[in-house]
Scaffold this active site. Structure first.
Site, short mmCIF file in Angstrom:
data_model
loop_
_atom_site.label_atom_id
_atom_site.label_comp_id
_atom_site.label_asym_id
_atom_site.label_seq_id
_atom_site.Cartn_x
_atom_site.Cartn_y
_atom_site.Cartn_z
N ASP A 352 38.42 100.43 3.08
CA ASP A 352 37.02 99.62 2.82
C ASP A 352 37.35 99.51 1.55
OD1 ASP A 352 37.25 99.17 5.30
OD2 ASP A 352 35.42 100.99 5.70
N TYR A 559 33.43 91.49 4.44
CA TYR A 559 32.66 93.30 4.17
C TYR A 559 31.74 92.93 4.47
CZ TYR A 559 33.33 98.32 3.45
OH TYR A 559 32.88 99.80 3.81
#
Length: 715
Positions: A352, A559
């Site tokens: 991430d 995101y």
């Protein structure tokens, strides 16, 4: 004939067929009184069983008598179970874990949201939702279970060859595909309100518990209609807010354990099994090189190293140096990843794009001892899972950013420093088994300080009079005592009022910035009634990608863990072009809007939460998303679109009114304000919610302004 006599006949004759063929004398011997025996014989003469069975078969209806395997086991336990039930669809063993969700036919919007959320969440963990197919809460509950792929059972008050209410004909058919429609009435029996209490006893009898949402007096739920919601609470019914409360009340440890394990969608980009069928679909159309690359992809397992569980693990004397260990249940996985990496020419780490993701990449590199490779692992970062974004990331790999890694380490070490010193104190002084950390401790301090301020507050008397000032004086009047308020009121009695001044000006309202994580959670809570956990779970699904037709699986939003409000220049340009094309150039400001970060600690390498393409509007996505996904996606899409639209313009009007007192000669000034929307701008699409609405105050001010103009048109 009730179940008691039904069982008696079945026990005496052995089979239902033999009991049906018996004469009156045999029926009397089996224990029936003479009147019931005569009624059975009369029914034998009137009935045509073969014709009735043919009718059931043509209608696709299954009949299950009391001893059948498909007769609901829990239903047998009620005092008066029906000897036979008829059903469309399937009754499965797992339906034993069922909850009734019932309520009013005229729910509020909150009631609908609550029933939908509870039913959907319960169905998603394997609970079958049972209700009565009525309008209102019943229909909402059935639909929520269907939308999440769960099971639902409708119990109706008539034969299965008629649908009541007619508005639910489509829902009636849908339920058969993901559950069952049940009745104790033969075909041809028309739905009747007098049958509702008997229907309700089945709903209650075949479930573990009944969840009542907004049931008013006389609603029919539960069996005693006088026990409406408030009285039920008074008499001991449990209040629930979340579906986990229901699981706790029903004592379902299996489902509780299942729920406490984080769903896969809540752990970004963690290792997940790829089903063979999905893999085959993904490999279609790929050449040999692409297929080989796909076959060697490995999902990261989250944190593979951490501070030791049973030791402090931080050397305070050596600049707080941490001591990491490979997590016990990740050792085999680390070995597999190391072997795969050692045999590869290149290793790409695509965790991430935040501090936590950066640290996961670094820990994996350290645990696998890859830092000494001739070709060190490459770090790739993308904020949206789309073809262009992923290709761009792999075209520009970088090294692991140790500043981000150290930021994460500092936070983890601080967790350990605070938690390991405070938790033992809590266990000793407060309660065994409790713990504390850096966040809870600070939050508790803030709450405690605020509570002390509240306790120390000294109330000050104040009175409100719609009075602004004495004419000629600049100071606003403050009325601190009732005597002063009454004096002004008496002085103004019989005063002469006139409009002294009317002024108008344009007021511009700017749109809100695109979502950050916190603002998305807040807005989803206000507008969608989503909890933070639910919001992030759905956002994860939208980020990771969904199948949206010919384009295959694609990420729909960027995101969702970010504290930045900045947006990529390409996305801003695309949004501005979309606005001009759909709404007109007047709805697009002359220059792109740039939103500065609210926090100095914001990670500006991130973007705000936005759609990956503004052209994928909610209407075009409706066929591919479930209800939760569509609602949250709509919120994100509208917020992003509105953030690049023109200001809303309102005309604000201020009216000053003089009240001249007859006796004292004082002139008091009153002021009223109101506004009228001249140009909607971004409000055409979206308006940010507020925790505390001021609509009532605004309406009050507008009414005051209108009264002043109407009564005193001229000075």
């Amino acid at each position: 004939m009730g179940t008691v006599r039904f069982r008696r006949l079945e026990s005496y004759f052995g089979t239902l067929e033999d009991a049906w063929k018996a004469g009156p004398a045999q029926l009397r011997e089996a224990g029936l009184d003479w009147r019931t025996a005569r009624e059975v014989v009369a029914a034998q003469q009137d009935a045509d069983l073969s014709r009735e069975m043919d009718a059931l078969e043509r209608a696709g209806v299954t009949a299950a008598h009391w001893n059948s395997d498909d007769y609901p086991a829990r239903l047998k336990e009620i005092p008066d179970p029906p000897p036979v039930i008829y059903y469309l669809g399937e009754i499965l063993p797992e339906d034993e874990f069922s909850v009734a969700v019932v309520g009013t036919r005229n729910p509020t919007s909150y009631g609908r949201e609550a029933a939908s959320a509870l039913s959907r969440d319960l169905a998603s963990v394997g609970i079958t939702i049972v209700s009565g197919l009525a309008l209102g809460i019943d229909g909402v509950s059935h639909r929520a279970a269907l939308e999440c792929g769960g099971r639902t059972i409708a119990v109706v008050a008539g034969g299965l060859d008629s649908v009541y209410p007619k508005e639910h004909a489509g829902l009636f058919r849908q339920i058969q595909g993901q559950g069952a429609v049940i009745s104790e009435h033969r075909l041809g029996v028309r739905p009747d309100a007098r049958n509702f209490p008997r229907r309700n006893r089945l709903i209650s009898g075949m479930t573990l518990g009944t969840l009542v949402v907004e049931a008013g007096e006389g609603s029919g739920y539960p069996l005693d209609a006088s026990k409406y919601t408030n009285r039920m609470i008074k008499e001991g019914a449990k209040l629930v807010a979340e579906y986990t409360d229901v699981l706790e009340e029903l004592k379902l440890p299996e489902l509780r354990r299942r729920e406490t394990e984080p769903p896969a969608v809540q752990q970004p980009l963690e290792a997940q099994e790829i089903r063979e069928s999905e893999m085959e679909g993904d490999l279609e159309g790929l050449d040999e090189e692409e297929s080989a690359i796909l076959s060697r992809l490995s999902g990261d397992p989250g944190h593979v190293r951490d501070l030791p569980q049973w030791r402090f693990g931080v050397n305070i004397e050596e600049d707080f140096a941490p001591s990491y260990e490979v997590v016990k249940d990740k050792k085999d996985l680390v070995s597999q990843l190391k072997a795969a990496g050692d045999s590869a020419n290149d290793i790409y780490l695509a965790t991430d794009p935040d501090r936590e993701g950066e640290a996961i990449s670094w820990h994996l590199q350290e645990a696998a001892a890859w830092e000494g490779r001739l070709t060190p692992p490459k770090r790739v970062v993308f904020h949206e899972i789309t073809k262009d974004a992923v290709e761009e990331a792999f075209n520009h790999p970088r090294e692991i950013d140790m500043q981000l890694v150290n930021a994460q380490q500092a936070r983890r070490i601080l967790d350990r420093l605070v938690g390991y010193q405070i938790s033992p104190l809590l266990r000793k002084r407060v309660q065994r088994g409790v713990s504390a950390g850096r966040v809870q401790s600070v939050a508790l301090r803030m709450v405690s300080d605020r509570e002390r301020e509240i306790a120390a507050f000294v109330p000050v008397e104040s009175w409100t009079l719609d009075l602004r000032s004495v004419k000629g004086q600049r100071a606003r009047l403050t009325i601190s005592k009732e005597e002063d308020a009454r004096r002004y009121e008496a002085e103004l009695d019989g005063a002469k009022y006139a409009v002294a001044e009317v002024s108008k000006r344009d007021v511009r309202q700017r749109p809100a910035a695109p979502f950050t994580t916190s603002t998305m959670q807040q807005e989803a809570g206000r507008k969608l009634r989503f909890t933070s956990q639910r919001t992030m779970s759905v956002a994860q699904q939208l980020y990771e990608g969904l199948n949206v037709g010919d384009g295959g699986s694609i990420g729909l939003i960027t995101y969702m863990r970010t504290d930045s409000t900045q947006v990529a220049a390409s996305a801003v340009t695309e949004t501005r072009e979309y606005i001009a094309g759909r709404y007109g150039k007047e709805f697009r400001p002359d220059k792109p809007r740039v939103y500065s970060r609210r926090s100095k600690a914001a990670q500006e390498a991130h973007e705000a939460i936005r759609p990956t393409s503004i052209h994928r509007d909610p209407t075009s996505m409706k066929a591919y998303l479930n209800s939760e996904q569509l609602r949250l996606y709509t919120l994100v899409w509208e917020r992003m679109l509105a953030s690049q639209m023109s200001d809303a313009v309102s005309e604000s009007t201020t009216v000053d009114i003089d009240g001249a007192c007859r006796d004292s000669g004082n002139v008091y000034n009153f002021r009223a304000t109101g506004s009228v929307l001249k140009f909607a701008g971004f409000r055409t699409v979206y308006l940010e919610g507020r925790d505390e609405t001021t609509d009532a105050d605004e309406a009050k001010r507008c009414r005051a302004w209108r009264l002043g103009i109407r009564c005193f048109p001229k000075a």
